[in-house]
Design a protein around this motif. Structure first.
Motif, short mmCIF file in Angstrom:
data_model
loop_
_atom_site.label_atom_id
_atom_site.label_comp_id
_atom_site.label_asym_id
_atom_site.label_seq_id
_atom_site.Cartn_x
_atom_site.Cartn_y
_atom_site.Cartn_z
N SER A 85 16.54 -6.47 -2.61
CA SER A 85 15.64 -7.57 -2.26
C SER A 85 14.25 -7.05 -1.90
O SER A 85 14.06 -5.87 -1.60
N ASP A 86 13.29 -7.97 -1.92
CA ASP A 86 11.93 -7.59 -1.55
C ASP A 86 11.86 -7.01 -0.14
O ASP A 86 11.08 -6.10 0.14
N THR A 87 12.66 -7.56 0.76
CA THR A 87 12.65 -7.05 2.13
C THR A 87 13.12 -5.61 2.18
O THR A 87 12.53 -4.77 2.90
N ASP A 93 11.14 -2.07 3.10
CA ASP A 93 11.68 -1.05 4.00
C ASP A 93 11.60 0.34 3.37
O ASP A 93 11.27 1.32 4.03
N LEU A 112 7.24 -6.64 8.40
CA LEU A 112 8.68 -6.37 8.39
C LEU A 112 9.38 -7.07 7.23
O LEU A 112 10.47 -6.68 6.84
N THR A 113 8.79 -8.13 6.71
CA THR A 113 9.34 -8.83 5.55
C THR A 113 8.19 -9.13 4.59
O THR A 113 7.02 -9.12 5.00
N VAL A 114 8.52 -9.39 3.36
CA VAL A 114 7.48 -9.75 2.39
C VAL A 114 8.08 -10.72 1.39
O VAL A 114 9.26 -10.64 1.04
N ASN A 115 7.27 -11.68 0.98
CA ASN A 115 7.68 -12.60 -0.09
C ASN A 115 6.42 -13.05 -0.83
O ASN A 115 5.30 -12.68 -0.45
N GLN A 170 3.64 -14.85 1.17
CA GLN A 170 2.84 -13.94 1.99
C GLN A 170 1.82 -13.19 1.15
O GLN A 170 0.67 -13.00 1.56
N MET A 181 14.22 -18.04 6.07
CA MET A 181 13.18 -17.51 5.19
C MET A 181 13.71 -17.21 3.79
O MET A 181 13.02 -17.39 2.79
N ARG A 182 14.94 -16.75 3.71
CA ARG A 182 15.54 -16.41 2.42
C ARG A 182 15.63 -17.64 1.52
O ARG A 182 15.34 -17.57 0.32
N SER A 241 12.13 -18.72 0.36
CA SER A 241 11.69 -17.90 -0.77
C SER A 241 12.38 -18.33 -2.06
O SER A 241 11.75 -18.44 -3.12
#
Length: 282
Positions: A19-21, A25, A81-84, A87, A140-141, A144
């Motif tokens: 995943s993008d998250t 990381d 910490l997260t990206v989509n 953002q 959030m998932r 997205s």
């Protein structure tokens, strides 16, 4: 050339269910391939969005590069910490504003973007908010997932990659996200209608009819009531409602026609996916 394509195909295969998250990381951990994967997944969309702001292709590419550079630096600092995709488009909008404000006479921008910025960069707060509020209530998932499926209308394989899902799980995820969105929408709809008995009755009927016969109209009330007519329209086609309302509510500046046209062109010309050069800190 054949070797390069084989290497790229192997790269995408290895990262297809990351995943993008998790990609973010791995960027934080210094994995150089991870940044390439993130750019490959989102370059076309970021570049296309910037093309609705800036008119010079060279400046658009510069702004695209700067957007990913900022994301890269934020990831390394652990500020992100997260990206989509939302953002990334939001970051791109800020980059476009900064570039234009740094050289308002020399930087060419689209008329719509210029008007939006000079008028204060306002969000369309007068637009119907119920669907937006319901969307923001989702995890959030799922947010997205719905953006990729309803707004960008990405191929299932692309959406599955971004979410880190096996392709066969995407349909279930989409169904759950839409079902939850509808539940949140109906709950907010009832709350907003507490002081309007006829609207409240319609809202409760709509909840029952939406469950039993999706898209059915419970009563004739909505033909005389604009808020209830809007609710009926939203519930009848959630994806259409999201595409029409969501981008402007999330990003402020949005030109759907220009964005979709530029994105279709970028995706058609990608081989196998649009990539930019290496990202280095300034």
């Amino acid at each position: 050339m054949v070797i390069d394509h084989m290497r790229m195909a192997l790269l995408w295969y290895r990262w297809s269910e990351v995943s993008d998250t998790l990609v973010l990381d791995r960027i934080r951990q210094g994995n150089k391939q991870a940044l390439t994967v993130l750019i490959g997944r989102h370059h076309a969309s970021v570049c296309s969005y910037l093309s609705t702001c800036l008119t010079d292709p060279g400046v658009v590419e510069q702004a695209t590069h700067e957007t990913f550079r900022q994301v890269h630096e934020a990831a390394e600092r652990a500020d992100l910490l997260t990206v989509n995709r939302i953002q990334l488009l939001s970051a791109a909008r800020s980059v476009a504003i900064d570039i234009w404000r740094a050289d308002p006479e020399g930087c060419a921008v689209t008329d719509g973007f210029r008007h939006w910025v000079t008028s204060g960069g306002s969000w369309p707060l007068e637009a119907p908010a119920a669907l937006f509020d319901a969307y923001r209530s989702l995890p959030m998932r799922w947010q997205s997932a719905l953006w990729h499926m309803a707004v960008d209308e990405d191929k299932p394989s692309v959406t599955a990659e971004v979410l880190g899902l096996p392709p066969g799980r995407l349909t279930i995820t989409g169904q759950r996200a839409r079902h939850a969105l509808k539940d949140f929408y109906l709950a907010a709809y009832e709350r907003s209608a507490r002081d309007r008995p006829a609207c409240l009755a319609h809202a409760r009927d709509r909840a029952v009819f939406t469950t039993v016969v999706p898209g059915a109209t419970a009563t004739g009330h909505s033909s005389l009531c604009l808020p209830c007519a809007q609710a009926d329209a939203d519930l009848a086609d959630l994806d259409l409602g999201l595409r029409l309302q969501l981008p402007a509510m999330l990003l402020g500046w949005w030109n759907d026609t220009a964005y979709q046209q530029m994105r279709a062109l970028a995706l058609r010309n990608s081989d196998p996916r649009p990539l930019s050069g290496s990202i280095r800190s300034a």
